[in-house]
Scaffold this active site. Structure first.
Site, short mmCIF file in Angstrom:
data_model
loop_
_atom_site.label_atom_id
_atom_site.label_comp_id
_atom_site.label_asym_id
_atom_site.label_seq_id
_atom_site.Cartn_x
_atom_site.Cartn_y
_atom_site.Cartn_z
CD GLU A 81 3.58 -17.56 3.78
OE1 GLU A 81 4.51 -17.61 2.83
OE2 GLU A 81 2.77 -17.80 3.99
CD GLU A 89 4.18 -16.34 -3.02
OE1 GLU A 89 4.57 -15.78 -2.01
OE2 GLU A 89 3.52 -17.39 -2.97
NE ARG A 92 8.30 -17.27 0.94
CZ ARG A 92 7.50 -16.50 0.20
NH1 ARG A 92 8.01 -16.00 -0.71
NH2 ARG A 92 6.32 -16.94 -0.03
CD1 TRP A 124 -3.12 -23.64 9.54
CD2 TRP A 124 -2.53 -22.95 7.76
NE1 TRP A 124 -3.88 -22.57 9.57
CE2 TRP A 124 -3.45 -21.93 8.19
CE3 TRP A 124 -2.09 -22.74 6.37
CZ2 TRP A 124 -3.87 -20.80 7.59
CZ3 TRP A 124 -2.65 -21.60 5.74
CH2 TRP A 124 -3.62 -20.66 6.27
NE ARG A 129 2.90 -22.52 -3.81
CZ ARG A 129 2.15 -21.85 -2.69
NH1 ARG A 129 2.34 -21.07 -1.54
NH2 ARG A 129 0.80 -22.03 -2.83
CE1 TYR A 164 -4.61 -21.27 2.48
CE2 TYR A 164 -2.33 -21.58 2.35
CZ TYR A 164 -3.32 -20.73 2.16
OH TYR A 164 -3.16 -19.30 2.16
CD GLU A 185 6.76 -20.23 1.15
OE1 GLU A 185 6.99 -20.49 -0.18
OE2 GLU A 185 6.12 -19.67 1.61
CG ASN A 202 -5.56 -13.60 3.92
OD1 ASN A 202 -7.00 -13.21 3.72
ND2 ASN A 202 -5.13 -14.40 3.49
CG HIS A 208 4.40 -13.73 1.54
ND1 HIS A 208 3.39 -13.55 2.57
CD2 HIS A 208 3.69 -15.03 1.06
CE1 HIS A 208 2.36 -14.42 2.44
NE2 HIS A 208 2.66 -14.99 1.46
CG ASP A 252 -3.04 -12.78 1.11
OD1 ASP A 252 -2.85 -14.00 0.72
OD2 ASP A 252 -2.26 -12.54 2.18
#
Ligand code: EZ4
Ligand code: CO
Length: 395
Positions: free
Chosen positions: A255, A332, A276, A395, A145, A157, A229, A35, A305, A309
């Site tokens: 992830e 997920e 993940r 982040w 989630r 986000y 997470e 991504n 994950h 994307d």
């Protein structure tokens, strides 16, 4: 193998797909989507990997993986590992097609009948969040989630579409203190409304320090999360010792990892409960199966994950693993645009919140190249997080 092509398409968002064709005319697909950095992987594949595949035996999956990983000298990294993943998955697809079996049969056969998922609910405020949770429950999602806006912050986000199309990334706000005050209150209200049984998850997106993460985990204990997470950036694996000592909230990480070495301390010391990684960003089915087996030694489960994307090709490969491994936790799944389903016709199904890879030989995904070509690459970036004084934040 005779040919390998890299196909970039954007049926709503960008996807990078590797297509390998054998001398016998069997084709395999692999996902190489990273991504916001899609063309770096596409170029790595077409310039540095595809030429190395000429004349190799498509059935030598482990050997091809080791040769691409070790032979490059420059190990690891998301671009390299997404490229290797695409080759690995395409070769597994070919091997399973030649065998006439769905991939999960080559991974040991199924350990369960279907794959439990979780979906995303989000809202800028509580009424919006409750509507979103109710919509996911109506779709049948067995776990949800929960992400919300934070009073005083303009954009956060995970509380809207994660796609920012344009030549520059969007800037989002961050304030850890405001976040840490707000989140426990959100879960209090969600538990009061939806009761104690609904499995709830929350994604911190790496924004806290270990001591803050420990505090948040402790404050969330009364709300019995399925997992918390990416509570802190885990390049600092040692930091998780502090978090772990101070909270019983289950932790999920990985992830953004692309190698088992990123997990070494976390798994060996059982500092987390769920790994993940996705097939696409971890170098393929071959290393991810090894990671899950390593994690199983420490009673750690999978939580692959599965954002929008990762293409349906990478998603399908993960679903085959989910069905086959013993220490499956949850998958997920956010779904795809209708056009994405059309560009990637697939055998996997999503019914009442559960996935199944289907029984088509291979991974069970094809690519409509004509439709893909009609939707070319469009630049898009993940946002940048800044504190209220302008400092770039994690982040
Ligand atoms: O931010 O896939 O748990 N899921 C997530 C995702 C990631 C994106 C990054 O490409 O955190 O939404
Ligand atoms: Co996440």
């Amino acid at each position: 193998m005779v040919a390998a092509d890299v196909i970039v398409t954007s049926p709503g968002r960008n996807f990078v797909t590797l297509k390998i064709e054998t001398d016998d005319g069997v084709t395999g697909l692999g996902d190489a989507t990273l991504n916001g950095r899609e063309l770096a992987v596409a170029t790595y594949l077409s310039e540095h990997v595809v030429p190395l595949l000429t004349g190799t035996d498509p059935h030598r999956i482990e050997d091809t993986w080791q040769s691409l990983y070790r032979g490059a000298y420059w190990r690891r990294g998301p671009v390299t590992m997404a490229a290797i993943a695409a080759v690995d998955v395409a070769l597994w697809d070919i091997k399973a097609k030649v065998a006439g079996l769905p991939l999960y049969q080559l991974l040991g056969g199924k350990s369960r009948d279907r794959v439990r998922t979780y979906g995303h609910a989000h809202g800028s405020d509580m009424p919006e969040l409750f509507d979103s949770i109710n919509a996911r429950i109506a779709q049948g999602y067995p776990a949800i989630r929960v992400q919300t806006g934070i009073p005083g912050l303009r954009k956060v986000y995970g509380v809207r579409s994660t796609l920012d199309q344009g030549v520059l990334p969007v800037v989002e706000d961050w304030d850890s203190a405001a976040y840490m005050r707000h989140v426990p209150a959100v879960f209090e209200e969600v538990r009061n409304e939806f009761g104690p049984r609904l499995p709830l998850l929350h994604d911190v997106h790496h924004r806290l320090t270990p001591i803050q993460a420990a505090r948040l985990g402790r404050d969330l204990e009364p709300y019995d999360l399925f997992w918390l997470e990416d509570c802190t950036p885990a390049e600092n694996q040692d930091g998780l010792r502090l978090v772990r000592r101070n909270t019983t909230t289950p932790l999920a990480i990985g992830e953004v990892f692309n190698s088992v070495f990123d997990y070494q301390t976390l798994v060996n010391e059982q500092l987390i409960d769920y790994v993940r990684s996705s097939v696409t960003h971890f170098g393929g089915v071959t290393p991810l199966k090894k990671l899950f087996d390593f994690a199983a030694l420490h009673q750690i489960r999978s939580g692959i994950h599965g954002p929008e994307d990762i293409s349906p090709v990478g998603m399908a490969a993960g679903i085959h693993l989910d069905l086959a491994i013993h220490n499956f936790g949850i998958q997920e799944y956010s779904g795809y645009t209708d056009l994405t389903h059309e560009v990637f016709p697939h055998a996997f199904t999503f019914t009442d919140g559960y996935l199944h890879p289907g029984d088509a030989p291979g991974i069970g995904v094809e690519l409509d190249e004509q439709l893909a070509a009609a939707h070319p690459y469009a630049p898009a970036y993940l946002p940048v997080n800044r504190l209220l004084d302008g400092t770039v934040h994690d982040w």
